[in-house]
Design an enzyme around this catalytic site. Structure first.
Site, PDB file in Angstrom:
ATOM      1  N   VAL A  56       0.896  -1.168  -0.184  1.00 38.51           N
ATOM      2  CA  VAL A  56       0.287  -0.261  -0.039  1.00 38.51           C
ATOM      3  C   VAL A  56       0.656   1.293  -0.130  1.00 38.51           C
ATOM      4  CG1 VAL A  56      -2.055  -1.132   0.868  1.00 38.51           C
ATOM      5  CG2 VAL A  56      -0.293   0.250   2.215  1.00 38.51           C
ATOM      6  N   HIS A  75      15.215  -1.811 -38.456  1.00 36.79           N
ATOM      7  CA  HIS A  75      14.222  -2.688 -38.693  1.00 36.79           C
ATOM      8  C   HIS A  75      14.406  -4.124 -38.775  1.00 36.79           C
ATOM      9  CE1 HIS A  75      10.227  -4.263 -40.593  1.00 36.79           C
ATOM     10  NE2 HIS A  75      11.409  -4.698 -41.553  1.00 36.79           N
TER      11      HIS A  75
HETATM   12  P1  NAI Z   1       1.655   2.259  -4.636  1.00 36.71           P
HETATM   13  O1  NAI Z   1       2.165   3.547  -4.088  1.00 36.71           O
HETATM   14  O2  NAI Z   1       2.626   2.103  -6.093  1.00 36.71           O
HETATM   15  O3  NAI Z   1       0.274   1.616  -4.550  1.00 36.71           O
HETATM   16  C1  NAI Z   1      -0.114   1.358  -3.421  1.00 36.71           C
HETATM   17  C2  NAI Z   1      -1.519   1.381  -3.920  1.00 36.71           C
HETATM   18  O4  NAI Z   1      -2.547   0.447  -2.805  1.00 36.71           O
HETATM   19  C3  NAI Z   1      -2.045   2.383  -4.606  1.00 36.71           C
HETATM   20  O5  NAI Z   1      -2.758   2.409  -5.470  1.00 36.71           O
HETATM   21  C4  NAI Z   1      -3.720   2.146  -2.551  1.00 36.71           C
HETATM   22  O6  NAI Z   1      -4.990   3.089  -3.553  1.00 36.71           O
HETATM   23  C5  NAI Z   1      -3.687   1.032  -2.970  1.00 36.71           C
HETATM   24  N1  NAI Z   1      -4.260   0.730  -1.280  1.00 36.71           N
HETATM   25  C6  NAI Z   1      -3.393   1.327  -0.186  1.00 36.71           C
HETATM   26  N2  NAI Z   1      -4.466   1.283   1.317  1.00 36.71           N
HETATM   27  C7  NAI Z   1      -5.058   0.057   0.839  1.00 36.71           C
HETATM   28  C8  NAI Z   1      -6.069  -0.677   1.257  1.00 36.71           C
HETATM   29  N3  NAI Z   1      -6.781  -0.684   2.741  1.00 36.71           N
HETATM   30  N4  NAI Z   1      -6.362  -1.822   0.590  1.00 36.71           N
HETATM   31  C9  NAI Z   1      -6.326  -1.501  -0.504  1.00 36.71           C
HETATM   32  N5  NAI Z   1      -5.993  -0.837  -1.385  1.00 36.71           N
HETATM   33  C10 NAI Z   1      -5.167  -0.056  -0.916  1.00 36.71           C
HETATM   34  O7  NAI Z   1       2.580   1.578  -3.360  1.00 36.71           O
HETATM   35  P2  NAI Z   1       3.745  -0.270  -3.356  1.00 36.71           P
HETATM   36  O8  NAI Z   1       2.874  -0.554  -4.914  1.00 36.71           O
HETATM   37  O9  NAI Z   1       3.491  -0.091  -2.390  1.00 36.71           O
HETATM   38  O10 NAI Z   1       5.189   0.405  -3.998  1.00 36.71           O
HETATM   39  C11 NAI Z   1       6.140   1.497  -3.202  1.00 36.71           C
HETATM   40  C12 NAI Z   1       6.414   1.979  -4.582  1.00 36.71           C
HETATM   41  O11 NAI Z   1       7.361   1.763  -4.445  1.00 36.71           O
HETATM   42  C13 NAI Z   1       6.126   3.186  -4.985  1.00 36.71           C
HETATM   43  O12 NAI Z   1       5.848   4.154  -5.287  1.00 36.71           O
HETATM   44  C14 NAI Z   1       7.352   3.235  -6.489  1.00 36.71           C
HETATM   45  O13 NAI Z   1       8.125   4.282  -6.350  1.00 36.71           O
HETATM   46  C15 NAI Z   1       8.348   2.192  -5.594  1.00 36.71           C
HETATM   47  N6  NAI Z   1       8.320   0.871  -6.816  1.00 36.71           N
HETATM   48  C16 NAI Z   1       9.413   1.021  -7.987  1.00 36.71           C
HETATM   49  C17 NAI Z   1       8.930  -0.287  -8.170  1.00 36.71           C
HETATM   50  C18 NAI Z   1       9.611   0.173 -10.006  1.00 36.71           C
HETATM   51  O14 NAI Z   1       9.872   1.602 -10.634  1.00 36.71           O
HETATM   52  N7  NAI Z   1       9.164  -0.820 -10.752  1.00 36.71           N
HETATM   53  C19 NAI Z   1       8.843  -1.274  -7.870  1.00 36.71           C
HETATM   54  C20 NAI Z   1       8.097  -1.866  -7.081  1.00 36.71           C
HETATM   55  C21 NAI Z   1       8.222  -0.670  -6.003  1.00 36.71           C
END
Ligand code: NAI
Length: 475
Positions: free
Chosen positions: A271, A445
Site C-alpha cells: 500500500v 528494422h
Molecule cells: P503504490 O503507491 O504504487 O500503490 C499502493 C496502492 O495501494 C495504491 O493504489 C493505494 O490506493 C492502494 N491502497 C492503499 N491502502 C489500501 C487498502 N487498505 N486497501 C486497498 N488498497 C489500498 O505503492 P507500492 O506498490 O507499495 O509501491 C511503493 C513504491 O515503491 C512505489 O511508489 C514505487 O515508487 C516503488 N517501486 C517502484 C518499482 C518500479 O520502479 N518498477 C517497483 C516497486 C516499487
C-alpha cells in the site's frame, strides 16, 4: 571511542548513497559511507533486482506454456521455487559485493554501523556486538536512508502469511492463493510474478483503478492480462482485516456498501512506502522533516541546514532507484564544489508487469491541464512485425505532443521490452525533442523501437504503417 574526521559522510548505501560515495571519492573528497544493513539497499537486496529476477524466471515459465502457436511446446516445464530463490540470491550477492568493491576501489571508506546525529556536523556510529562507538566529524553529510513499506491496521506483517514486498520476495514455494492489498506497482509486479508461477491471484485496490498515476489505457491492458490469466481485480475495495477459518485466511474488504470476504493463503500488503528518518536522531542535526516524513531539499539537494543534504526516497516521490542515483551523483558534484543542480526534465517510470508499462513526461490529461493543445500519436504492437515475430503483440506506444509545434511532451509504452524502449523517450524529453527528431531518426528494422518512430510520425500525421488522423503535419 575514536573521533574520525572526514570531508563527507554518506548515511545509507542504497542506490542514492552508494553512487554518491563513489562519485565523491572520484572527485577527490575524503569520504566515508555508513550502512547498517547490506550494501545496495532495498533495490539490490529486497527490491528491484530480486524482483526482476523472479519476474523474468516466471515470465519464461509462462511463455513456455503459451508458445504452442509458435510451434514450440515444452513437456514437463515446472517451477522449482527453491532453486529460483537460490539463483536470485546469487545475483544479489554478486551485485552487493560489487558495490562494496566499487566503493573501496574508488577510495571511499565503507563502514557497517548505525549512524545517529549528535549535532549538525557530528555523527555517532554504533556497531553490532561489543565494539565501542565511534564519532565522525564531517564537513558535509548526506542522508540517503531510503524508505520502508507502510503497514495498515489489521494486517500485521509476519513475513509468512501476511507479507510485504520483502517477505514476498523470499517465499520459497508457490502459494495456492495470494491476495494483494494495493493494486499499485509492487502489488501488481509481485502478484503477477506468483500468478505466472501458478498462484490464484486476487487484487484489492482502494481507488477506482489500478496503477494510479500511470496512463489509464496502459493500466487497462495490464488489468486485462491479469484477468485473462485467471486473476481477479476489485477496485474501490478497502481491506479491513482478516481471520483464520479452516486453515485459510479470510480477508474482509469493503466494496461499495458491502463487506465481502476473500479466502486466501498469503496476503501481500503493498500500500505504499514511507521515508526513513527514525533512529537517526535527526532533531540533533537541525534538519526539518516535512509532515509526511520526507526531508525538504533544494535543487542542490541541500536541506535547511547548510552542509547537510538528502537524496532518494527520503526526499519524496517518485521513490525510484534511478532518481536516487541521479540525486546522489548531483550531491557529490555539489559537495566537490561544482555548480551542479538537479535539473532532470523527466524521471522514467516503469512497471515490470506483463506486459511492461513505461512512461516519461506528461499523460495527455496532464498536458491538457498544463494548457497544451494535445496531439496523440499511437502505434499498436499488433501491427509491428517484430512484435509478431516474438509473439508479444499486446500493447502500444503513445507519443503525446503539443499540436502547435510538435514538441514531445510524453511517451507511454505498454508492451514488450517497454522498460528498455523508454530510454529513447527520456532522451527525447531531456533534449527538448520535436516529433520530427524521433520520426526522422532512422530506426533499425525489424525492432520494437520502430514503434516509437511510427507513433511519433502518427502524432504529426505522417505514419506509414497505420492510418493517420485526418490532419496536416504541424511543420
Ligand atoms: P503504490 O503507491 O504504487 O500503490 C499502493 C496502492 O495501494 C495504491 O493504489 C493505494 O490506493 C492502494 N491502497 C492503499 N491502502 C489500501 C487498502 N487498505 N486497501 C486497498 N488498497 C489500498 O505503492 P507500492 O506498490 O507499495 O509501491 C511503493 C513504491 O515503491 C512505489 O511508489 C514505487 O515508487 C516503488 N517501486 C517502484 C518499482 C518500479 O520502479 N518498477 C517497483 C516497486 C516499487
Amino acid at each position: 571511542m575514536a573521533t574520525i574526521k572526514k570531508q563527507a559522510l554518506v548515511i545509507g548505501a542504497g542506490t542514492g548513497g552508494y553512487p554518491c560515495a563513489i562519485r565523491l571519492a572520484q572527485l577527490g573528497v575524503d569520504t566515508m559511507i555508513v550502512e547498517k544493513a547490506e550494501p545496495g539497499g532495498v533495490c539490490l537486496n529486497w527490491g528491484c533486482i530480486p524482483s526482476k529476477a523472479l519476474i523474468s524466471a516466471t515470465k519464461l515459465y509462462h511463455k513456455a506454456q503459451h508458445s504452442a502457436s509458435m510451434g514450440v511446446t515444452f513437456k514437463g516445464a515446472a517451477v522449482d521455487m527453491k532453486q529460483m530463490q537460490q539463483w536470485k540470491a546469487g545475483i544479489v550477492k554478486k551485485l552487493t559485493s560489487g558495490v562494496k568493491g566499487l566503493i573501496k576501489g574508488n577510495g571511499a571508506t565503507y563502514v557497517k554501523a548505525t549512524a545517529e546525529f549528535m549535532s549538525p556536523r557530528k555523527v555517532r556510529l554504533k556497531y553490532d556486538g561489543d565494539q565501542e562507538d565511534d564519532i565522525v566529524e564531517a564537513d558535509h553529510i548526506v542522508i540517503a536512508t531510503g524508505s520502508v513499506p507502510i503497514e495498515i491496521p489489521g494486517f500485521k506483517v509476519d513475513q509468512k502469511r501476511i507479507v510485504d514486498s520483502t517477505g514476498a520476495l523470499e517465499l520459497d514455494y508457490v502459494p495456492k492463493r495470494m491476495l494483494c492489498i494495493g493494486g499499485g506497482i509492487i502489488g501488481l509486479e509481485l502478484g503477477q510474478t506468483f500468478q505466472r508461477a501458478g498462484t490464484e491471484l486476487v487484487v484489492l485496490e482502494g481507488l477506482d483503478r489500478i496503477l494510479n498515476g500511470v496512463d489509464a489505457e496502459c493500466a487497462k491492458i495490464v488489468a486485462r492480462q491479469i484477468k485473462k490469466d485467471g486473476g481477479e481485480i476489485h477496485t474501490g475495495a478497502m481491506a479491513s482485516g482478516w481471520e483464520e477459518k479452516g486453515g485459510s485466511l479470510v480477508v474482509k474488504a469493503k466494496i461499495g456498501d458491502e463487506i465481502k470476504e476473500f479466502e486466501t493463503d498469503v496476503v501481500l500488503v503493498a500500500v505504499g512506502r514511507r521515508p526513513v528518518t527514525q533512529g537517526l536522531n535527526i532533531e540533533k542535526s537541525g534538519v526539518k522533516v516535512g509532515p509526511r516524513g520526507f526531508i525538504p531539499v533544494d535543487a542542490r539537494k541541500q536541506t535547511n541546514v547548510p552542509g547537510i543534504y538528502a537524496v532518494g526516497d527520503v526526499v519524496g516521490q517518485p521513490m525510484l532507484a534511478h532518481k536516487a542515483s541521479h540525486e546522489g551523483e548531483v550531491v557529490a558534484e555539489v559537495i566537490s564544489g561544482k555548480k551542479t543542480v538537479d535539473d532532470a526534465r523527466c524521471i522514467p517510470n516503469i512497471v515490470f508487469t506483463e506486459p511492461e508499462v513505461a512512461a516519461v513526461g506528461m499523460t495527455a490529461e496532464e498536458a491538457a491541464e498544463a494548457g497544451h493543445e494535445v496531439s496523440i500519436g499511437k502505434m499498436p504492437f499488433a501491427v509491428s512485425g517484430r512484435a509478431m515475430a516474438i509473439d508479444e503483440t499486446n500493447g502500444f506506444v503513445k507519443v503525446i505532443t503539443d499540436a502547435k509545434d510538435a514538441r514531445v511532451l510524453g511517451i507511454h509504452i505498454v508492451g514488450p521490452e517497454a522498460s528498455d524502449l523508454i530510454s529513447e523517450g527520456a532522451l527525447a524529453i531531456e533534449m527538448g525533442a520535436f516529433a520530427e527528431d524521433i520520426s526522422l531518426t532512422v530506426h533499425p528494422h525489424p525492432t520494437l523501437g520502430e514503434a516509437i518512430m511510427e507513433a511519433a510520425k502518427h502524432s504529426i500525421g505522417e505514419a506509414v504503417h497505420i492510418m493517420n488522423p485526418r490532419k496536416k503535419s504541424a511543420h
